[in-house]
Write a protein that holds these residues in place. Structure first.
Motif, PDB file in Angstrom:
ATOM      1  N   ALA A   9      -1.829 -42.996 -36.026  1.00 31.99           N
ATOM      2  CA  ALA A   9      -1.729 -43.506 -34.647  1.00 31.99           C
ATOM      3  C   ALA A   9      -2.661 -43.298 -33.568  1.00 31.99           C
ATOM      4  CB  ALA A   9      -0.241 -42.834 -34.211  1.00 31.99           C
ATOM      5  N   GLY A  10      -3.639 -42.483 -33.635  1.00 31.63           N
ATOM      6  CA  GLY A  10      -4.593 -42.129 -32.667  1.00 31.63           C
ATOM      7  C   GLY A  10      -5.855 -41.851 -33.353  1.00 31.63           C
ATOM      8  N   PHE A  11      -6.705 -41.858 -32.795  1.00 30.53           N
ATOM      9  CA  PHE A  11      -8.235 -41.618 -32.933  1.00 30.53           C
ATOM     10  C   PHE A  11      -8.949 -40.653 -31.841  1.00 30.53           C
ATOM     11  CE2 PHE A  11     -12.809 -42.578 -32.988  1.00 30.53           C
ATOM     12  CZ  PHE A  11     -13.282 -42.766 -34.108  1.00 30.53           C
ATOM     13  N   GLY A  12      -9.670 -40.021 -32.656  1.00 32.35           N
ATOM     14  CA  GLY A  12     -10.463 -38.716 -32.045  1.00 32.35           C
ATOM     15  C   GLY A  12     -11.324 -38.105 -32.597  1.00 32.35           C
ATOM     16  N   PHE A  13     -11.856 -36.959 -32.131  1.00 36.63           N
ATOM     17  CA  PHE A  13     -12.940 -36.109 -32.694  1.00 36.63           C
ATOM     18  C   PHE A  13     -12.743 -34.965 -32.906  1.00 36.63           C
ATOM     19  CE2 PHE A  13     -14.738 -39.778 -30.674  1.00 36.63           C
ATOM     20  CZ  PHE A  13     -15.789 -40.160 -31.465  1.00 36.63           C
ATOM     21  N   TYR A  14     -12.800 -34.493 -34.204  1.00 38.98           N
ATOM     22  CA  TYR A  14     -12.528 -33.098 -34.702  1.00 38.98           C
ATOM     23  C   TYR A  14     -13.723 -32.300 -35.099  1.00 38.98           C
ATOM     24  CZ  TYR A  14      -8.130 -35.696 -35.606  1.00 38.98           C
ATOM     25  OH  TYR A  14      -6.824 -36.409 -35.278  1.00 38.98           O
ATOM     26  N   ALA A  15     -13.587 -30.956 -35.025  1.00 40.93           N
ATOM     27  CA  ALA A  15     -14.726 -30.111 -35.018  1.00 40.93           C
ATOM     28  C   ALA A  15     -15.678 -30.209 -34.354  1.00 40.93           C
ATOM     29  CB  ALA A  15     -14.944 -30.008 -36.725  1.00 40.93           C
ATOM     30  N   VAL A  16     -15.606 -30.282 -33.011  1.00 41.12           N
ATOM     31  CA  VAL A  16     -16.865 -30.582 -32.006  1.00 41.12           C
ATOM     32  C   VAL A  16     -16.719 -29.455 -30.851  1.00 41.12           C
ATOM     33  CG1 VAL A  16     -16.497 -33.117 -32.406  1.00 41.12           C
ATOM     34  CG2 VAL A  16     -15.317 -31.988 -30.504  1.00 41.12           C
ATOM     35  N   MET A  17     -17.836 -29.761 -30.057  1.00 41.80           N
ATOM     36  CA  MET A  17     -18.071 -28.740 -29.108  1.00 41.80           C
ATOM     37  C   MET A  17     -18.507 -29.634 -27.785  1.00 41.80           C
ATOM     38  SD  MET A  17     -21.062 -26.003 -28.129  1.00 41.80           S
ATOM     39  CE  MET A  17     -20.743 -24.499 -29.466  1.00 41.80           C
ATOM     40  N   GLY A  18     -17.601 -29.486 -26.756  1.00 44.87           N
ATOM     41  CA  GLY A  18     -17.725 -30.185 -25.695  1.00 44.87           C
ATOM     42  C   GLY A  18     -18.916 -29.487 -24.797  1.00 44.87           C
TER      43      GLY A  18
ATOM     44  N   MET B 150     -15.952 -23.960 -29.581  1.00 47.43           N
ATOM     45  CA  MET B 150     -16.461 -24.697 -30.662  1.00 47.43           C
ATOM     46  C   MET B 150     -15.545 -25.032 -31.706  1.00 47.43           C
ATOM     47  SD  MET B 150     -19.332 -22.551 -32.873  1.00 47.43           S
ATOM     48  CE  MET B 150     -19.142 -21.126 -33.901  1.00 47.43           C
ATOM     49  N   MET B 151     -16.009 -26.054 -32.443  1.00 51.21           N
ATOM     50  CA  MET B 151     -14.980 -26.547 -33.847  1.00 51.21           C
ATOM     51  C   MET B 151     -13.629 -26.725 -33.176  1.00 51.21           C
ATOM     52  SD  MET B 151     -16.854 -26.647 -36.492  1.00 51.21           S
ATOM     53  CE  MET B 151     -15.908 -26.578 -37.956  1.00 51.21           C
ATOM     54  N   VAL B 152     -13.516 -27.514 -32.082  1.00 49.98           N
ATOM     55  CA  VAL B 152     -12.203 -27.813 -31.395  1.00 49.98           C
ATOM     56  C   VAL B 152     -11.795 -29.270 -31.726  1.00 49.98           C
ATOM     57  CG1 VAL B 152     -12.562 -26.276 -29.849  1.00 49.98           C
ATOM     58  CG2 VAL B 152     -13.101 -28.509 -29.207  1.00 49.98           C
ATOM     59  N   ASN B 153     -10.526 -29.746 -31.560  1.00 52.77           N
ATOM     60  CA  ASN B 153     -10.168 -30.962 -32.099  1.00 52.77           C
ATOM     61  C   ASN B 153      -9.799 -31.564 -30.577  1.00 52.77           C
ATOM     62  OD1 ASN B 153     -10.452 -30.327 -34.713  1.00 52.77           O
ATOM     63  ND2 ASN B 153      -8.143 -29.708 -34.754  1.00 52.77           N
ATOM     64  N   HIS B 154     -10.158 -32.801 -30.441  1.00 55.22           N
ATOM     65  CA  HIS B 154      -9.886 -33.553 -29.275  1.00 55.22           C
ATOM     66  C   HIS B 154     -10.423 -33.017 -28.203  1.00 55.22           C
ATOM     67  CE1 HIS B 154      -7.818 -35.993 -32.248  1.00 55.22           C
ATOM     68  NE2 HIS B 154      -6.973 -35.265 -32.417  1.00 55.22           N
ATOM     69  N   ASN B 155     -11.759 -32.675 -28.074  1.00 54.61           N
ATOM     70  CA  ASN B 155     -12.233 -32.212 -26.853  1.00 54.61           C
ATOM     71  C   ASN B 155     -12.311 -33.375 -25.810  1.00 54.61           C
ATOM     72  OD1 ASN B 155     -15.187 -32.678 -25.297  1.00 54.61           O
ATOM     73  ND2 ASN B 155     -14.380 -30.505 -24.742  1.00 54.61           N
ATOM     74  N   CYS B 156     -11.676 -33.041 -24.580  1.00 52.85           N
ATOM     75  CA  CYS B 156     -11.152 -34.237 -23.898  1.00 52.85           C
ATOM     76  C   CYS B 156     -12.330 -35.103 -23.339  1.00 52.85           C
ATOM     77  CB  CYS B 156     -10.381 -33.765 -22.670  1.00 52.85           C
ATOM     78  SG  CYS B 156      -9.276 -34.812 -21.910  1.00 52.85           S
ATOM     79  N   TYR B 157     -13.586 -34.220 -23.192  1.00 49.84           N
ATOM     80  CA  TYR B 157     -14.654 -34.801 -22.362  1.00 49.84           C
ATOM     81  C   TYR B 157     -15.365 -35.957 -23.656  1.00 49.84           C
ATOM     82  CZ  TYR B 157     -19.338 -35.671 -20.924  1.00 49.84           C
ATOM     83  OH  TYR B 157     -20.791 -36.164 -20.617  1.00 49.84           O
ATOM     84  N   THR B 158     -15.437 -35.476 -24.663  1.00 49.39           N
ATOM     85  CA  THR B 158     -15.751 -36.128 -26.076  1.00 49.39           C
ATOM     86  C   THR B 158     -15.003 -37.317 -26.194  1.00 49.39           C
ATOM     87  OG1 THR B 158     -16.715 -34.032 -26.807  1.00 49.39           O
ATOM     88  CG2 THR B 158     -16.663 -35.856 -28.293  1.00 49.39           C
TER      89      THR B 158
END
Length: 782
Positions: free
Chosen positions: A477-486, A492-500
């Motif tokens: 249902a939703g698209f986003g970014f996993y295991a990132v750092m904003g 770090m290694m967060v999911n759905h960093n809002c900026y990204t």
């Protein structure tokens, strides 16, 4: 923020002045007194050298070396890096009087004064040398880098004496026997050198990358001198000897001048052949005779006159920030002015070796706005640099098991230069910043040719990377970014960093708009783009769907964006209770400890709210500012400016001016205690934003420029200048009125939104009632 000024330089509106020799401050002074012209830069070191701690740094934009890193077993983690290399010391000088060598650290010296003249773009240094033989030698050094013929540098030394005659022996050389500041190694291989009656030339190449640099000079001086050739390792020089005479009464006699004019010519290609560079260098050296040294100095003065006419900021009633903001503008032009699209802006410019000369996402988010409103050619060239690196960005995406183009976190040559995997593999601010930069540039410049050509291709490849790096959640249902750092590097290694996620959404949407415009307006060009990139209608649909279904963590009830999934549940820490002695945290806390709380390094949610200000209500800005600001530690020098801009908009005077407090003087007053490593170039750009976007209330992310100026109560008045649609706009804010004017002819009037009302700017001065003041109670009408 635990930072305070280490005030040292004299306050002057147009000069940075150091009085007296203080060796413990030498490294900081060398950074502050750096000169540059985008092509090359040189720190403000003493030409003759000294026993005090010093970095004799001389740099050429795009000249670098590589180093192999320890092999690791993990794919995607870089195994080599690259760095800007200390290049030719074209100011190398030795001065002897009656056999005694001048050394600031051990010689008896008085009257020391060092001046950076920002009106003329030159560095002056004066001293009186009390020789052991008795006479006092008065020396005046002048240097500048030609801002228009960028390969040229000039050095002038004036000598006079009092108290008796003395013989002066001066060695002037161009030397590749330079040491890199970090590892104290030399990275040059001598190729060739040659001497002339009044000059010399030397050429060397970097050890691994094989880049060629030619450095030659000619001397101009009086006739009664003796000249002999000086050979030293990887150097070519001349010794000039002459006798100084005092006046008849023993006072200061006639000044004898030595003028050294230099050509530094670089070939950035790897493993470049030596012969063509040598021949071209000799030709350029010969061409110096087409104009005199004095004509070159006048040309330099005229260049800076035009700069200040276009870009000056005037602050009345605050001498410290007046000096500070002019220093910032001066350094921005020295660092970059669009001379060559193969150049970019390193985090330290050409003033030091920290950050390896690499460029970061700060270029498009912090530096680009300055050039958008002062020099559109420079703004476009910054983006052309990214286009030239598109293939390297594709390779980086492949290394990360993705498609499209992933721009590196840190780079000088287009390849990823960051060896820290948690940044290089998890942060995608550079890619989305390039997309944002294209959007911002196209919106301000109206340059459709660039947007629908190079810009469109980059947008497709960036969107392709984002689609391949993101993922659909478990139920699709939703698209986003996993295991990132904003942007906030304390999580770090967060999911759905809002900026990204938000920047990716905007990138997908803007790519779709540009492609639709291109398809409708120029079908042939669109078809060529599709053939070149492999773009097909199904991929465009996927981009649109990713944007539509992007997961944005927003709470309608509180009006808060959650920085990343789970952020609201993190342990809270009162950052005001962290002892000052713990800073910088990277040096005093274990690395993993930094990631365990809700403490934020620099704006993350607030950053995308700033970049897309027109998308959000004032209430949303207010709620998120008041939530995230108390959790932000400002461990990045880029952080305070965004907070000051929002605090000014929200009427929070104390916070706005407190955050602004050290913006213009970050390096002049050594707030971070690391100016010795080089200037904070992107923070210098942020200081300009702090005034123009903060107190000037400029917003430039919409279709119309928006202004909501206000006047800090510490200032009597201020004004700034912008170039927009080839018109110089002068914005002046006083207690009595707010005015917008120009001395240019406006052939195509345009709209400005000022304090909530739309005005058509046709060249006629717009004058409004008194500007809003800022005071301790907030913003009120004057």
């Amino acid at each position: 923020m635990g930072k305070y000024a280490d005030t040292y330089f004299l306050c002057d509106p147009w000069n940075i002045i150091e009085e007296g020799w203080h060796p413990e401050r030498n490294l900081v002074s060398e950074s502050v007194f750096s000169l540059g012209n985008e092509y090359m830069g040189v720190r403000g070191y003493a030409e003759e050298g000294c026993g005090a701690e010093s970095l004799r740094g001389s740099y050429l934009n795009g000249i670098y070396e590589e180093v192999q890193l320890e092999n690791n077993a993990y794919k995607g983690i870089v195994n080599k890096t690259h760095f800007m290399v200390n290049a030719v010391d074209w100011l190398y000088t030795e001065i002897r009087a009656a056999g005694e060598l001048l050394d600031m650290a051990s010689s008896e010296v008085s009257g020391f004064r060092r001046v950076l003249d920002m009106k003329q773009g030159r560095l002056l240094r004066m001293l009186d040398w009390h020789t052991r033989a008795g006479p006092v030698v008065h020396i005046r050094f002048t240097r500048f880098l030609n801002m228009e013929q960028a390969e040229e540098g000039c050095q002038e030394i004036g000598f006079s004496v009092s108290g008796g005659p003395v013989e002066i022996q001066t060695v002037l050389a161009n030397s590749f026997n330079t040491l890199h500041g970090g590892d104290k190694k030399n990275y040059w291989r001598l190729e060739k050198r040659e001497w002339f009656p009044q000059g010399a030339a030397v050429q060397a190449s970097t050890l691994k990358t094989g880049q060629q640099v030619f450095s030659g000079f000619t001397l101009e001086m009086g006739g009664n001198v003796r000249i002999r050739r000086i050979e030293a390792e990887k150097s070519a020089g001349l010794e000039v000897a002459f006798v100084l005479e005092p006046s008849c009464g023993g006072g200061q006699g006639k000044t004898e001048r030595i003028i050294k004019r230099v050509i530094n010519l670089a070939d950035k290609k790897r493993n470049a052949p030596a012969a063509p560079v040598w021949e071209k260098g000799l030709d350029r050296l010969a061409s110096l005779h087409s104009r005199t040294y004095e004509e070159t100095a006048l040309q330099q003065l005229e260049y800076w006159r035009r700069v200040w006419e276009d870009a000056d900021i005037l602050i009345e009633g605050d001498e410290s920030n007046q000096q500070g903001i002019r220093f910032c503008i001066f350094q921005m032009y020295q660092t970059y002015h669009g001379q060559d699209p193969s150049n970019n802006i390193g985090a330290k410019g050409l003033t030091g070796e920290a950050y390896n000369g690499h460029t970061f996402w700060d270029t498009e988010t912090y530096c680009l706005p300055f050039y958008l409103f002062s020099n559109l050619k420079a703004a476009r060239n910054l983006l052309e640099y990214r286009y030239a690196a598109l293939d390297a960005a594709k390779e980086r995406a492949r290394q990360l098991d993705c498609r499209g183009s992933c721009y590196p976190v840190a780079t000088l040559n287009g390849e990823e230069g960051c060896s820290l995997w948690q940044h290089a593999s998890l942060q995608f601010q550079a890619s989305t910043a390039v997309a944002y930069g294209i959007r911002h540039y196209a919106g301000i410049s109206g340059d459709r040719e660039f947007l629908l050509g190079s810009g469109a291709e980059m947008l497709v490849e960036i969107s392709r990377f984002l689609e391949s790096r993101g993922a659909w959640n478990n139920d699709g249902a939703g698209f986003g970014f996993y295991a990132v750092m904003g942007p906030d590097e304390f999580h770090m290694m967060v999911n759905h960093n809002c900026y990204t996620n938000f920047l990716a959404k905007k990138t997908f949407e803007y790519t779709g708009q540009v492609l639709a415009e291109l398809e409708a307006g120029s079908p042939e060009t669109y078809a060529a783009l599709c053939r070149k990139t492999g773009l097909d209608p199904e991929e465009r649909k996927r981009f649109a769907l990713c944007a539509e279904k992007m997961i944005i963590l927003y709470d309608e009830e509180t009006g808060l964006f959650e920085q990343h999934e789970g952020y609201f549940n993190l342990p809270h820490i009162e950052i005001s209770k962290i002892p000052v002695s713990d800073f910088p945290l990277y040096h005093h806390w274990s690395y993993d400890r930094i990631y365990r709380t809700d403490m934020i390094k620099q704006p993350d949610v607030l950053m995308f709210l700033f970049l897309f200000r027109e998308d959000f209500s004032r209430e949303v800005i207010k709620r998120n500012y008041e939530f995230y600001e108390p959790r932000t530690i400002h461990e990045s020098s880029l952080s305070p400016s965004i907070h000051s801009i929002f605090a000014a908009e929200l009427g929070k005077y104390e916070e706005a001016f407190r955050f602004f407090g050290f913006a213009t003087r970050m390096d002049l007053d050594n707030y971070n205690r690391n100016t010795s490593e080089g200037l904070h170039t992107t923070s210098i750009a942020a200081a300009w934003m702090n005034i123009v976007y903060g107190f000037g209330g400029l917003r430039s992310d919409g279709d119309t420029l928006v202004f909501n100026p206000m006047l800090p109560e510490q200032w009597k008045a201020y004004e700034f200048r912008l170039r927009y649609r080839d018109v110089r706009i002068r914005v002046r804010v006083t207690p009595e009125e707010l005015s917008f004017s120009t001395g240019d002819r406006v052939t195509e009037p345009f709209s400005l939104l000022i304090c909530g009302k739309s005005y058509c700017f046709d060249g006629t001065e717009i004058t409004l009632p008194p500007a809003r003041f800022m005071n301790e109670k907030g913003v009120s009408e004057a």
